[in-house]
Structures are given as structure tokens and as C-alpha cells.
Scaffold this motif. Structure first.
Motif, PDB file in Angstrom:
ATOM      1  N   LEU A  38       8.547  -2.739 -28.751  1.00 40.82           N
ATOM      2  CA  LEU A  38       8.073  -3.889 -27.983  1.00 40.82           C
ATOM      3  C   LEU A  38       6.809  -4.463 -28.597  1.00 40.82           C
ATOM      4  O   LEU A  38       6.643  -5.691 -28.687  1.00 40.82           O
ATOM      5  CB  LEU A  38       7.813  -3.468 -26.533  1.00 40.82           C
ATOM      6  CG  LEU A  38       7.372  -4.573 -25.563  1.00 40.82           C
ATOM      7  CD1 LEU A  38       8.463  -5.625 -25.420  1.00 40.82           C
ATOM      8  CD2 LEU A  38       7.019  -3.988 -24.200  1.00 40.82           C
ATOM      9  N   TYR A  39       5.915  -3.597 -29.056  1.00 38.11           N
ATOM     10  CA  TYR A  39       4.677  -4.042 -29.710  1.00 38.11           C
ATOM     11  C   TYR A  39       4.990  -4.761 -31.018  1.00 38.11           C
ATOM     12  O   TYR A  39       4.388  -5.790 -31.337  1.00 38.11           O
ATOM     13  CB  TYR A  39       3.775  -2.833 -29.967  1.00 38.11           C
ATOM     14  CG  TYR A  39       2.476  -3.171 -30.664  1.00 38.11           C
ATOM     15  CD1 TYR A  39       1.401  -3.691 -29.950  1.00 38.11           C
ATOM     16  CD2 TYR A  39       2.331  -2.981 -32.036  1.00 38.11           C
ATOM     17  CE1 TYR A  39       0.211  -4.015 -30.590  1.00 38.11           C
ATOM     18  CE2 TYR A  39       1.153  -3.296 -32.686  1.00 38.11           C
ATOM     19  CZ  TYR A  39       0.089  -3.819 -31.950  1.00 38.11           C
ATOM     20  OH  TYR A  39      -1.079  -4.136 -32.590  1.00 38.11           O
ATOM     21  N   ILE A  40       5.957  -4.242 -31.784  1.00 37.19           N
ATOM     22  CA  ILE A  40       6.335  -4.863 -33.058  1.00 37.19           C
ATOM     23  C   ILE A  40       6.985  -6.223 -32.815  1.00 37.19           C
ATOM     24  O   ILE A  40       6.697  -7.210 -33.509  1.00 37.19           O
ATOM     25  CB  ILE A  40       7.295  -3.941 -33.841  1.00 37.19           C
ATOM     26  CG1 ILE A  40       6.567  -2.657 -34.258  1.00 37.19           C
ATOM     27  CG2 ILE A  40       7.861  -4.664 -35.066  1.00 37.19           C
ATOM     28  CD1 ILE A  40       7.474  -1.610 -34.882  1.00 37.19           C
ATOM     29  N   PHE A  41       7.844  -6.305 -31.806  1.00 38.58           N
ATOM     30  CA  PHE A  41       8.572  -7.546 -31.527  1.00 38.58           C
ATOM     31  C   PHE A  41       7.643  -8.684 -31.098  1.00 38.58           C
ATOM     32  O   PHE A  41       8.018  -9.846 -31.176  1.00 38.58           O
ATOM     33  CB  PHE A  41       9.616  -7.294 -30.441  1.00 38.58           C
ATOM     34  CG  PHE A  41      10.856  -6.592 -30.946  1.00 38.58           C
ATOM     35  CD1 PHE A  41      10.910  -6.064 -32.236  1.00 38.58           C
ATOM     36  CD2 PHE A  41      11.969  -6.431 -30.143  1.00 38.58           C
ATOM     37  CE1 PHE A  41      12.034  -5.409 -32.707  1.00 38.58           C
ATOM     38  CE2 PHE A  41      13.109  -5.786 -30.601  1.00 38.58           C
ATOM     39  CZ  PHE A  41      13.136  -5.275 -31.885  1.00 38.58           C
ATOM     40  N   LYS A  42       6.452  -8.352 -30.649  1.00 39.42           N
ATOM     41  CA  LYS A  42       5.495  -9.386 -30.249  1.00 39.42           C
ATOM     42  C   LYS A  42       5.075 -10.259 -31.423  1.00 39.42           C
ATOM     43  O   LYS A  42       4.596 -11.379 -31.235  1.00 39.42           O
ATOM     44  CB  LYS A  42       4.256  -8.757 -29.611  1.00 39.42           C
ATOM     45  CG  LYS A  42       4.500  -8.175 -28.228  1.00 39.42           C
ATOM     46  CD  LYS A  42       3.224  -7.592 -27.641  1.00 39.42           C
ATOM     47  CE  LYS A  42       3.470  -7.017 -26.249  1.00 39.42           C
ATOM     48  NZ  LYS A  42       2.240  -6.430 -25.667  1.00 39.42           N
ATOM     49  N   TYR A  43       5.252  -9.746 -32.639  1.00 37.74           N
ATOM     50  CA  TYR A  43       4.858 -10.496 -33.835  1.00 37.74           C
ATOM     51  C   TYR A  43       5.998 -11.360 -34.375  1.00 37.74           C
ATOM     52  O   TYR A  43       5.829 -12.055 -35.374  1.00 37.74           O
ATOM     53  CB  TYR A  43       4.376  -9.525 -34.926  1.00 37.74           C
ATOM     54  CG  TYR A  43       3.068  -8.851 -34.588  1.00 37.74           C
ATOM     55  CD1 TYR A  43       1.847  -9.458 -34.891  1.00 37.74           C
ATOM     56  CD2 TYR A  43       3.039  -7.627 -33.940  1.00 37.74           C
ATOM     57  CE1 TYR A  43       0.647  -8.843 -34.581  1.00 37.74           C
ATOM     58  CE2 TYR A  43       1.843  -7.004 -33.614  1.00 37.74           C
ATOM     59  CZ  TYR A  43       0.653  -7.620 -33.940  1.00 37.74           C
ATOM     60  OH  TYR A  43      -0.547  -7.011 -33.605  1.00 37.74           O
ATOM     61  N   ASP A  65      12.967  -8.551 -23.146  1.00 40.85           N
ATOM     62  CA  ASP A  65      12.008  -8.072 -22.149  1.00 40.85           C
ATOM     63  C   ASP A  65      11.141  -9.243 -21.665  1.00 40.85           C
ATOM     64  O   ASP A  65      10.747 -10.106 -22.456  1.00 40.85           O
ATOM     65  CB  ASP A  65      11.121  -6.983 -22.761  1.00 40.85           C
ATOM     66  CG  ASP A  65      10.234  -6.304 -21.735  1.00 40.85           C
ATOM     67  OD1 ASP A  65      10.633  -5.265 -21.206  1.00 40.85           O
ATOM     68  OD2 ASP A  65       9.136  -6.849 -21.455  1.00 40.85           O
ATOM     69  N   ASP A  66      10.857  -9.267 -20.389  1.00 42.33           N
ATOM     70  CA  ASP A  66      10.092 -10.374 -19.807  1.00 42.33           C
ATOM     71  C   ASP A  66       8.743 -10.575 -20.491  1.00 42.33           C
ATOM     72  O   ASP A  66       8.248 -11.707 -20.607  1.00 42.33           O
ATOM     73  CB  ASP A  66       9.871 -10.122 -18.309  1.00 42.33           C
ATOM     74  CG  ASP A  66      11.141 -10.341 -17.505  1.00 42.33           C
ATOM     75  OD1 ASP A  66      12.102 -10.905 -18.058  1.00 42.33           O
ATOM     76  OD2 ASP A  66      11.168  -9.941 -16.329  1.00 42.33           O
ATOM     77  N   GLU A  67       8.148  -9.490 -20.972  1.00 38.29           N
ATOM     78  CA  GLU A  67       6.829  -9.578 -21.604  1.00 38.29           C
ATOM     79  C   GLU A  67       6.849 -10.478 -22.836  1.00 38.29           C
ATOM     80  O   GLU A  67       5.855 -11.148 -23.141  1.00 38.29           O
ATOM     81  CB  GLU A  67       6.371  -8.170 -21.995  1.00 38.29           C
ATOM     82  CG  GLU A  67       4.969  -8.091 -22.570  1.00 38.29           C
ATOM     83  CD  GLU A  67       3.878  -8.449 -21.568  1.00 38.29           C
ATOM     84  OE1 GLU A  67       2.797  -8.903 -21.989  1.00 38.29           O
ATOM     85  OE2 GLU A  67       4.124  -8.274 -20.351  1.00 38.29           O
ATOM     86  N   ARG A  71       5.635 -16.443 -23.096  1.00 35.25           N
ATOM     87  CA  ARG A  71       5.177 -17.537 -23.959  1.00 35.25           C
ATOM     88  C   ARG A  71       6.265 -17.852 -24.968  1.00 35.25           C
ATOM     89  O   ARG A  71       6.652 -16.996 -25.764  1.00 35.25           O
ATOM     90  CB  ARG A  71       3.887 -17.146 -24.669  1.00 35.25           C
ATOM     91  CG  ARG A  71       3.330 -18.177 -25.640  1.00 35.25           C
ATOM     92  CD  ARG A  71       2.043 -17.652 -26.261  1.00 35.25           C
ATOM     93  NE  ARG A  71       1.435 -18.621 -27.141  1.00 35.25           N
ATOM     94  CZ  ARG A  71       1.681 -18.710 -28.454  1.00 35.25           C
ATOM     95  NH1 ARG A  71       2.539 -17.865 -29.021  1.00 35.25           N
ATOM     96  NH2 ARG A  71       1.073 -19.609 -29.193  1.00 35.25           N
ATOM     97  N   ILE A  72       6.802 -19.065 -24.920  1.00 37.34           N
ATOM     98  CA  ILE A  72       7.838 -19.497 -25.860  1.00 37.34           C
ATOM     99  C   ILE A  72       7.234 -20.527 -26.804  1.00 37.34           C
ATOM    100  O   ILE A  72       6.808 -21.602 -26.385  1.00 37.34           O
ATOM    101  CB  ILE A  72       9.043 -20.102 -25.112  1.00 37.34           C
ATOM    102  CG1 ILE A  72       9.710 -19.040 -24.235  1.00 37.34           C
ATOM    103  CG2 ILE A  72      10.047 -20.671 -26.099  1.00 37.34           C
ATOM    104  CD1 ILE A  72      10.895 -19.553 -23.445  1.00 37.34           C
ATOM    105  N   ARG A  93      14.180 -19.178 -18.427  1.00 38.07           N
ATOM    106  CA  ARG A  93      13.437 -17.996 -17.991  1.00 38.07           C
ATOM    107  C   ARG A  93      12.443 -18.382 -16.904  1.00 38.07           C
ATOM    108  O   ARG A  93      11.560 -19.218 -17.113  1.00 38.07           O
ATOM    109  CB  ARG A  93      12.665 -17.368 -19.170  1.00 38.07           C
ATOM    110  CG  ARG A  93      13.528 -16.764 -20.274  1.00 38.07           C
ATOM    111  CD  ARG A  93      14.207 -15.486 -19.791  1.00 38.07           C
ATOM    112  NE  ARG A  93      14.923 -14.834 -20.881  1.00 38.07           N
ATOM    113  CZ  ARG A  93      16.154 -15.137 -21.255  1.00 38.07           C
ATOM    114  NH1 ARG A  93      16.802 -16.120 -20.644  1.00 38.07           N
ATOM    115  NH2 ARG A  93      16.748 -14.479 -22.229  1.00 38.07           N
ATOM    116  N   SER A  94      12.555 -17.745 -15.761  1.00 36.79           N
ATOM    117  CA  SER A  94      11.599 -18.003 -14.685  1.00 36.79           C
ATOM    118  C   SER A  94      10.261 -17.337 -14.972  1.00 36.79           C
ATOM    119  O   SER A  94       9.243 -17.701 -14.387  1.00 36.79           O
ATOM    120  CB  SER A  94      12.159 -17.488 -13.349  1.00 36.79           C
ATOM    121  OG  SER A  94      12.419 -16.086 -13.423  1.00 36.79           O
ATOM    122  N   ILE A  95      10.272 -16.369 -15.919  1.00 35.65           N
ATOM    123  CA  ILE A  95       9.046 -15.648 -16.247  1.00 35.65           C
ATOM    124  C   ILE A  95       8.135 -16.451 -17.172  1.00 35.65           C
ATOM    125  O   ILE A  95       6.931 -16.204 -17.266  1.00 35.65           O
ATOM    126  CB  ILE A  95       9.393 -14.284 -16.910  1.00 35.65           C
ATOM    127  CG1 ILE A  95       8.169 -13.363 -16.968  1.00 35.65           C
ATOM    128  CG2 ILE A  95       9.964 -14.512 -18.298  1.00 35.65           C
ATOM    129  CD1 ILE A  95       7.664 -12.913 -15.654  1.00 35.65           C
TER     130      ILE A  95
END
Length: 333
Positions: A38-43, A65-67, A71-72, A93-95
Motif C-alpha cells: 500500500l505504501y509503494i502503490f502511493k507513488y 483501497d480507499d486510501e 486523491r485522483i 468513488r464516494s471516497i
């Protein structure tokens, strides 16, 4: 010989390509904890994230994952209205609370762009439908005029936004032909943005003094206003009145490369005492004579200005601080 419209050579090539794309899921990367992935995918950008989600079920669960979708950001490549509409319908996405999009210019050549991407009302409606909890909207290089399904007024955008950034955009403005201004509010009860705190028209040349005069009724609770590089913004009574209407709320003001002068700065310093950020870089009509006024902004934390003016401001501010310290020392004695 052909079979199903594909030659033997083409089938072998397709099979070879497919074999190359098979991912062996016994590698070390698949043994990483979900928190690490999840941390890697943030990049990853959105396109890379979607590709990662197609690798396997475990990665798909993490990629969506919603996290990662709060931000799109689609500005990594310009997109047409059709491409954006398709994406919004597929990935609603409602998130999501922040959306960044960049228009694909029409008639784009290697040396210059001919026309900006036309923002349609259907695109704005789809944004509201797909991202119901959207708070921050960034739109780069869009035109809000001269379209069949046109979005000619700011009322086309979602009403619950807290920040709107229309950067390098073209909007309709009032002319002698009587065209509707993008920010014109005929009746403040029909449409206004009570939650809007940040508004940016950076590098949007169509914004005029008449346009900004509608802002107090349209968005009465602004905390930050960015008119940087809006070449039609100049010193005038209407600009001063508009800025003074935000004396209780405005904290950040960007006026880089506008045609304001010392009179406007004087008005700002007299009324906008809550400013903590002020940008007046490359304002050719602003002189060093305005420094004493700038020093009266006691809450100002960041001033961006030309080097000579900034040095004079820092020097005068330090002198004032030294005098206050000496006065305090005398009072203690």
C-alpha cells in the motif's frame, strides 16, 4: 493459412506475448505485507495503479483501497472530454475528495496549441455524480466557452467544493455584445458557494475587474484568492472594494504579475490585517515606497516580492522589532 482472421505467424506472436506477460507469483514482491505494498502503490499514478490492480486478486484489493483513491490526479497526461467521461463513469468513488484533470488541446501541434479543450456541462454533471464528496477541484487548460453543450457559468461546478483551481483556463467575460460573464451572479439566492475557501484563476487571462467584482456574493467566505498572472487585473476602485469585503476571512492573497500599484497595496494593508501570505512578485507598478504599509501587516508570515522591495521590508521589520525590544527593556527597568 488463416484461422479466425489471424495468420499462423500472428497467433504465434500473440501467444509469445501472452507468455511474456504471465506473472509468476512466487517472487519476493508477492511476499511483501499488504501495508508495504500500500505504501509503494502511493507513488504510482492512476494509470499505473489500475495496471497493478490487474496483476492478481491480492494486488487488485490493495490497488483499489480507499486510501489510494482519496486523491485522483489525471494531470500526468492531457485527456479529452470523452476520455474523462469514460474514466469518471468507470471509476466513480464516494471516497474521493480531490480531483485534478488536464484538458487535451484541440488542434495541438508540435510547436503550439490551437484551441483549449472545451469543458462541457455534461462533464461537470458527471463529476458531481461520480464524486459526491469532492472538496478540491483542479482544472488545467480548459475552455468554458464556445461549446455546443457549454459550461458557461461557474454554477456548472459542484456546489459543495471547498477549493476551485481553474489554471490556464478561458472563461466567457462580459463584452459590449452582452455576453454572460463566467462569475456573474444575477441573484445570489439562486447560486453561491458558501463552503468555498480557496479560489484560483492562476494564469487565466480572461478574468477581468468586472469578473472579480462578483466574488463577494458568489463566495463570501474566501480564505485564499489567487489572481496570479491575470493580466487584466489592475488597480481600480472595484478591485479595492472586492478585496475589502474579505477583511474578516482572507488570509492568503496572490497577485503576481498583475497590474496593481501602490494605491491597491495601501488599501490591502489598511483593511486586510489577517493576511499571513502575500505575493506581489513582478508587479511593475509597485514601488519600494509601499514598504512602511507592508510593515503594518502584523500577522504576515510570508511576503513574496522583488529583491529590492523584500530587502527593504526585512530591514524595516527588523528595525521595528529592535525598537519594540528596547521599549520593553526600558519598561522592565
Amino acid at each position: 493459412m488463416q484461422k479466425c482472421g489471424m495468420s499462423v505467424h500472428a497467433r504465434k506472436k500473440a501467444k509469445k506475448t501472452l507468455e511474456q506477460e504471465i506473472v509468476v507469483q512466487d517472487g519476493q514482491v508477492f511476499m511483501l505485507p499488504e501495508e508495504t505494498l500500500l505504501y509503494i502503490f502511493k507513488y504510482l499514478n492512476i494509470s499505473e495503479l489500475i495496471i497493478a490492480g490487474s496483476i492478481c486478486k491480492a494486488w487488485r484489493r490493495i490497488a483499489y483501497d480507499d486510501e489510494l483513491w482519496k486523491r485522483i490526479d489525471l494531470t500526468y497526461r492531457p485527456s479529452s472530454v470523452h476520455q474523462l467521461m469514460t474514466f469518471f463513469k468507470r471509476f466513480d468513488r464516494s471516497i474521493t475528495t480531490e480531483l485534478r484533470i488536464q484538458g487535451l488541446p484541440k488542434g495541438y501541434t508540435k510547436f503550439k496549441r490551437v484551441n483549449l479543450c472545451q469543458c462541457s456541462k455534461s462533464l461537470c454533471d458527471q463529476i458531481q455524480k461520480s464524486y459526491k464528496n469532492l472538496k478540491d477541484l483542479y482544472m488545467f487548460e480548459f475552455s468554458f466557452r464556445e461549446t455546443h453543450d457549454r459550461a458557461q457559468h461557474i454554477s456548472c461546478l459542484p456546489r459543495n467544493l471547498e477549493s476551485i483551481h481553474l489554471i490556464k483556463c478561458e472563461m466567457p467575460m462580459m463584452t459590449i455584445q452582452g455576453n454572460l460573464d463566467f462569475l456573474m451572479v444575477k441573484n445570489s439566492m439562486d447560486f453561491f458557494l458558501p463552503r468555498l475557501q480557496v479560489l484560483s484563476f492562476k494564469n487565466s487571462p480572461c478574468i477581468t475587474l468586472l469578473s472579480v467584482s462578483y466574488l463577494p456574493k458568489l463566495c463570501p467566505n474566501l480564505i485564499e484568492l489567487d489572481l496570479s498572472k491575470c493580466c487584466r487585473i489592475s488597480s481600480s476602485r472595484s478591485l479595492s472594494i472586492m478585496l475589502m469585503s474579505y477583511e474578516r476571512t482572507l488570509r492568503k492573497l496572490h497577485l503576481q504579475q498583475t497590474n496593481i500599484d501602490d494605491d491597491t497595496i495601501h488599501c490591502i494593508c489598511r483593511k486586510l490585517k489577517r493576511l499571513v501570505f502575500f505575493d506581489i512578485r513582478e508587479c511593475k507598478n509597485v514601488t519600494i515606497m509601499i514598504v512602511p504599509n507592508l510593515c503594518t501587516l502584523n500577522q504576515l508570515q510570508t511576503l513574496l516580492a522583488e529583491e529590492q522591495l523584500l530587502n527593504a521590508y526585512v530591514e524595516m521589520k527588523n528595525m521595528t522589532q529592535d525598537e519594540e525590544n528596547e521599549t520593553d527593556a526600558i519598561c522592565i527597568d
